[in-house]
Design a protein around this motif. Sequence first.
Motif, mmCIF file in Angstrom:
data_model
loop_
_atom_site.group_PDB
_atom_site.id
_atom_site.type_symbol
_atom_site.label_atom_id
_atom_site.label_comp_id
_atom_site.label_asym_id
_atom_site.label_seq_id
_atom_site.Cartn_x
_atom_site.Cartn_y
_atom_site.Cartn_z
ATOM 1 N N ASP A 121 0.823 -1.206 0.000
ATOM 2 C CA ASP A 121 0.000 0.000 0.000
ATOM 3 C C ASP A 121 0.865 1.267 0.000
ATOM 4 O O ASP A 121 0.484 2.288 0.578
ATOM 5 N N GLY A 122 2.065 1.168 -0.585
ATOM 6 C CA GLY A 122 2.964 2.317 -0.615
ATOM 7 C C GLY A 122 3.625 2.628 0.702
ATOM 8 O O GLY A 122 4.194 3.716 0.883
ATOM 9 N N LYS A 123 3.591 1.669 1.624
ATOM 10 C CA LYS A 123 4.107 1.898 2.973
ATOM 11 C C LYS A 123 5.122 0.819 3.356
ATOM 12 O O LYS A 123 4.990 -0.340 2.956
ATOM 13 N N LEU A 124 6.102 1.195 4.167
ATOM 14 C CA LEU A 124 7.082 0.272 4.721
ATOM 15 C C LEU A 124 7.068 0.394 6.233
ATOM 16 O O LEU A 124 7.225 1.492 6.780
ATOM 17 N N PHE A 125 6.872 -0.742 6.896
ATOM 18 C CA PHE A 125 6.989 -0.812 8.358
ATOM 19 C C PHE A 125 8.271 -1.591 8.647
ATOM 20 O O PHE A 125 8.333 -2.809 8.445
ATOM 21 N N CYS A 126 9.303 -0.881 9.109
ATOM 22 C CA CYS A 126 10.651 -1.456 9.138
ATOM 23 C C CYS A 126 11.227 -1.598 10.538
ATOM 24 O O CYS A 126 12.428 -1.857 10.683
ATOM 25 N N GLY A 127 10.399 -1.452 11.574
ATOM 26 C CA GLY A 127 10.893 -1.688 12.925
ATOM 27 C C GLY A 127 12.101 -0.844 13.253
ATOM 28 O O GLY A 127 12.082 0.386 13.138
ATOM 29 N N ASP A 128 13.203 -1.513 13.627
ATOM 30 C CA ASP A 128 14.417 -0.821 14.055
ATOM 31 C C ASP A 128 15.556 -0.971 13.051
ATOM 32 O O ASP A 128 16.733 -0.962 13.440
ATOM 33 N N VAL A 129 15.239 -1.122 11.780
ATOM 34 C CA VAL A 129 16.288 -1.253 10.765
ATOM 35 C C VAL A 129 16.656 0.111 10.206
ATOM 36 O O VAL A 129 17.792 0.564 10.320
ATOM 37 N N LEU A 130 15.706 0.792 9.621
ATOM 38 C CA LEU A 130 15.928 2.118 9.050
ATOM 39 C C LEU A 130 15.207 3.150 9.893
ATOM 40 O O LEU A 130 14.029 2.991 10.210
ATOM 41 N N PHE A 131 15.939 4.214 10.271
ATOM 42 C CA PHE A 131 15.341 5.366 10.924
ATOM 43 C C PHE A 131 15.539 6.584 10.033
ATOM 44 O O PHE A 131 16.385 6.576 9.136
ATOM 45 N N SER A 132 14.794 7.631 10.280
ATOM 46 C CA SER A 132 15.022 8.838 9.506
ATOM 47 C C SER A 132 16.372 9.437 9.903
ATOM 48 O O SER A 132 16.597 9.778 11.070
ATOM 49 N N GLY A 133 17.261 9.511 8.922
ATOM 50 C CA GLY A 133 18.599 10.029 9.173
ATOM 51 C C GLY A 133 19.570 9.022 9.755
ATOM 52 O O GLY A 133 20.740 9.357 10.005
ATOM 53 N N TYR A 168 13.798 9.075 16.581
ATOM 54 C CA TYR A 168 15.224 9.311 16.774
ATOM 55 C C TYR A 168 15.754 10.381 15.810
ATOM 56 O O TYR A 168 16.956 10.616 15.736
ATOM 57 N N THR A 169 14.862 11.037 15.063
ATOM 58 C CA THR A 169 15.305 11.822 13.920
ATOM 59 C C THR A 169 16.278 12.928 14.295
ATOM 60 O O THR A 169 17.335 13.078 13.662
ATOM 61 N N LEU A 170 15.972 13.707 15.293
ATOM 62 C CA LEU A 170 16.812 14.858 15.617
ATOM 63 C C LEU A 170 18.219 14.437 16.009
ATOM 64 O O LEU A 170 19.212 15.021 15.540
ATOM 65 N N SER A 171 18.336 13.409 16.849
ATOM 66 C CA SER A 171 19.673 12.947 17.238
ATOM 67 C C SER A 171 20.399 12.303 16.058
ATOM 68 O O SER A 171 21.622 12.446 15.919
ATOM 69 N N ASN A 172 19.663 11.625 15.198
ATOM 70 C CA ASN A 172 20.294 11.049 14.009
ATOM 71 C C ASN A 172 20.846 12.132 13.095
ATOM 72 O O ASN A 172 21.915 11.970 12.486
ATOM 73 N N LEU A 173 20.132 13.241 12.986
ATOM 74 C CA LEU A 173 20.588 14.308 12.095
ATOM 75 C C LEU A 173 21.854 14.977 12.615
ATOM 76 O O LEU A 173 22.658 15.482 11.816
#
Length: 252
Positions: A121-133, A168-173
């Motif tokens: 459906d155009g969506k990926l649920f990836c758990g703890d593999v890929l995070f933003s950044g 986790y986005t801000l810390s990843n960036l």
Amino acid sequence: MLPVKSIPAFNDNYIWLIENSQQGCAVVDPGDAQPVLDYLAKHNLELEAILITHHHNDHIGGVAELVRQNPNVDVLGPLNEPIPTVTQTLQGGDQFELFGERFLVLDLEGHTSGHIGFVGDGKLFCGDVLFSGGCGRVFEGTMEQMWQSLDKLAKLPIETEVYCAHEYTLSNLAFALAVEPENPHLLAYRDEVIRLRGLERPTLPTTIELEKRINPFLRLEEVAVLKSVTNRTPANDPLSVFTALREWKNEF
């Protein structure tokens, strides 16, 4: 397209709730039952399915209670992980239907030895593999497995919405900017993320297209990324660069 809502849990987890049009829903990685139960009651929804990506407690801790209160719920989870509540085991290549949409199961080892993801459906649920950044830590698998899992995700259609399990986005960036301090897409995204978090809004979902522009773990062949790890690895093949980046992030 199926509507997806975020249910915050713990300090930075997201439990994703997928709705259908008949007051039914599914949840992904419910580490805590109470926020889900509260949401179901408030919106008069019936829980029909639980999807699990891996066995860590902040992803499965609420499953037993949800099953107790919804005894007919289907629990779909990884074949190669010890999760006793699972009623249907899945591995890469399997498919299942959810509210009229077909989902494909991906093997995404690395964070854990049997981690899976769901795409449809155009969506990926990836758990703890890929995070933003960023990406998940390598706990049970190998650096090569994690790199291969991320490479698999990078090849998905760029418009795919990515529903990660943590904010986790801000810390990843902060780390991503240490790797690529002059990346204009990254600088603009950092400002947008600061704005969103200032409003206490989630930064997710992201997209594969955005991550390929700003996430160093998906940019292993970019000149700036290669330059940033020259003092950490003599090799410039993608696996060596990924390993150097992940080890750097571990100590960042």
